[in-house]
Design a protein around this motif. Structure first.
Motif, PDB file in Angstrom:
ATOM      1  N   ASP A   4       0.841  -1.190   0.000  1.00 20.48           N
ATOM      2  CA  ASP A   4       0.000   0.000   0.000  1.00 20.48           C
ATOM      3  C   ASP A   4       0.881   1.246   0.000  1.00 20.48           C
ATOM      4  O   ASP A   4       2.112   1.169  -0.040  1.00 20.48           O
ATOM      5  N   ASP A   5       0.238   2.405   0.067  1.00 22.72           N
ATOM      6  CA  ASP A   5       0.978   3.664  -0.042  1.00 22.72           C
ATOM      7  C   ASP A   5       1.907   3.920   1.139  1.00 22.72           C
ATOM      8  O   ASP A   5       2.815   4.748   1.044  1.00 22.72           O
ATOM      9  N   HIS A  59       4.781   2.841  -8.077  1.00 27.17           N
ATOM     10  CA  HIS A  59       4.391   3.726  -6.981  1.00 27.17           C
ATOM     11  C   HIS A  59       5.587   3.937  -6.058  1.00 27.17           C
ATOM     12  O   HIS A  59       6.697   3.464  -6.330  1.00 27.17           O
ATOM     13  N   GLN A  60       5.375   4.665  -4.961  1.00 31.14           N
ATOM     14  CA  GLN A  60       6.490   5.203  -4.193  1.00 31.14           C
ATOM     15  C   GLN A  60       7.415   4.136  -3.617  1.00 31.14           C
ATOM     16  O   GLN A  60       8.621   4.350  -3.508  1.00 31.14           O
ATOM     17  N   SER A  90      -1.101   9.142 -12.071  1.00 34.68           N
ATOM     18  CA  SER A  90      -0.586   8.716 -10.767  1.00 34.68           C
ATOM     19  C   SER A  90      -0.959   7.269 -10.484  1.00 34.68           C
ATOM     20  O   SER A  90      -2.040   6.798 -10.840  1.00 34.68           O
ATOM     21  N   ARG A  91      -0.077   6.571  -9.791  1.00 36.44           N
ATOM     22  CA  ARG A  91      -0.344   5.211  -9.338  1.00 36.44           C
ATOM     23  C   ARG A  91      -0.623   5.190  -7.831  1.00 36.44           C
ATOM     24  O   ARG A  91      -0.539   4.135  -7.198  1.00 36.44           O
ATOM     25  N   GLU A  92      -0.959   6.326  -7.256  1.00 37.87           N
ATOM     26  CA  GLU A  92      -1.328   6.348  -5.844  1.00 37.87           C
ATOM     27  C   GLU A  92      -2.557   5.476  -5.613  1.00 37.87           C
ATOM     28  O   GLU A  92      -3.478   5.437  -6.430  1.00 37.87           O
ATOM     29  N   GLU A  93      -2.557   4.812  -4.485  1.00 38.50           N
ATOM     30  CA  GLU A  93      -3.614   3.852  -4.162  1.00 38.50           C
ATOM     31  C   GLU A  93      -5.002   4.490  -4.214  1.00 38.50           C
ATOM     32  O   GLU A  93      -5.970   3.864  -4.650  1.00 38.50           O
ATOM     33  N   SER A  94      -5.118   5.737  -3.787  1.00 35.95           N
ATOM     34  CA  SER A  94      -6.423   6.378  -3.668  1.00 35.95           C
ATOM     35  C   SER A  94      -7.024   6.789  -5.011  1.00 35.95           C
ATOM     36  O   SER A  94      -8.234   7.033  -5.097  1.00 35.95           O
TER      37      SER A  94
END
Length: 254
Positions: A4-5, A59-60, A90-94
């Motif tokens: 996850d993020d 992602h990060q 963006s590939r951010e989870e949200s």
């Protein structure tokens, strides 16, 4: 989902140098533009890794992982999978729903992106560098499949909790394709991973032994899927050993 993020890669043991990273956009032979992140060590490196992220893409966690490799003196390029279907978003989870894009992945175009990535490394980091793939979950499966492509010119492949029953399209499973691997391989698995039975891991190991491949398979007893996470203090010893296994494998095969 693998990470996850809030997940972050563990810090390797030992002395670390300085590193710097940059976001990139690379272009494949078919014109696809895809996101990537390059981390370079302070000193010129003759060792390089191509990082295949988990099912969420770039992602990060994987940008941080690239920096950890660079701090060890290993240049690292992490790539995204979804340029053709999700663009450079963006590939951010949200904000990113990865499942529809995963369903559209095709091995042929994935390897076009890999070839573009390898070309970038050779042209911009070091033409004579020893290159290894390092993949996680879906990326671990991709790392094993990369092992079946001798024309990629790799020195070895590394797979964390690679899905062995996964298949793409109507093709055979990753486990069934293991007999075609030609590169040295390091496989790292959790013994308590509900999605990857240890029995399948042992079948992978046996297939590689029968082929005569230089391989090492490590199963961390009691460790779950995605144990390689700074937050997972219960598995800090496994994470530390996994870093050591990766560094030793790269040093041995460079």
């Amino acid at each position: 989902m693998c990470y996850d993020d809030n997940a972050r890669p563990p810090i390797p043991d030992g002395s670390l140098g300085n590193a710097y990273g940059e976001d990139l956009v690379l272009t494949s032979a078919d014109g696809n533009r895809f996101m990537a992140y390059l981390a370079r060590p302070e000193q010129t490196s003759d060792r390089q890794v191509l990082i295949y992220p988990d099912i969420r893409g770039l992602h990060q966690f994987y940008k941080d992982l690239a920096l950890r490799f660079a701090e060890l003196g290993i240049a690292a390029l992490a790539i995204d999978y979804f340029g053709r279907t999700a663009g450079l978003t963006s590939r951010e989870e949200s904000v990113f729903e990865f499942r529809p894009h995963v369903q559209q992945l095709q091995l042929e175009t994935f390897f076009q992106d890999v070839e573009a990535s390898l070309s970038y490394l050779r042209q911009n980091v070091g033409a004579q560098g020893s290159i290894f793939t390092v993949g996680f979950c879906l990326g671990g499966s991709f790392s094993l499949l990369s092992g079946t492509k001798p024309d990629l010119g790799l020195k070895g492949i590394i797979a964390f909790y690679a899905g062995l029953s996964r298949s793409f399209g109507d093709g055979p499973s990753v486990l069934d394709q293991a007999k075609n691997i030609t590169y040295p391989l390091l496989g790292l698995f959790g013994g308590a991973d509900a999605g990857i039975p240890v029995s399948d891991v042992r079948k992978l190991e046996e297939a590689l032994k029968l082929k005569g491949i230089d391989e090492k398979i490590v199963v961390y007893q009691g460790a779950p899927h995605s144990f390689f996470d700074r937050r997972s203090t219960d598995f800090a010893e496994a994470s530390s050993d996994a870093w050591k296994q990766v560094q030793d494998f790269i040093s041995t095969h460079s």
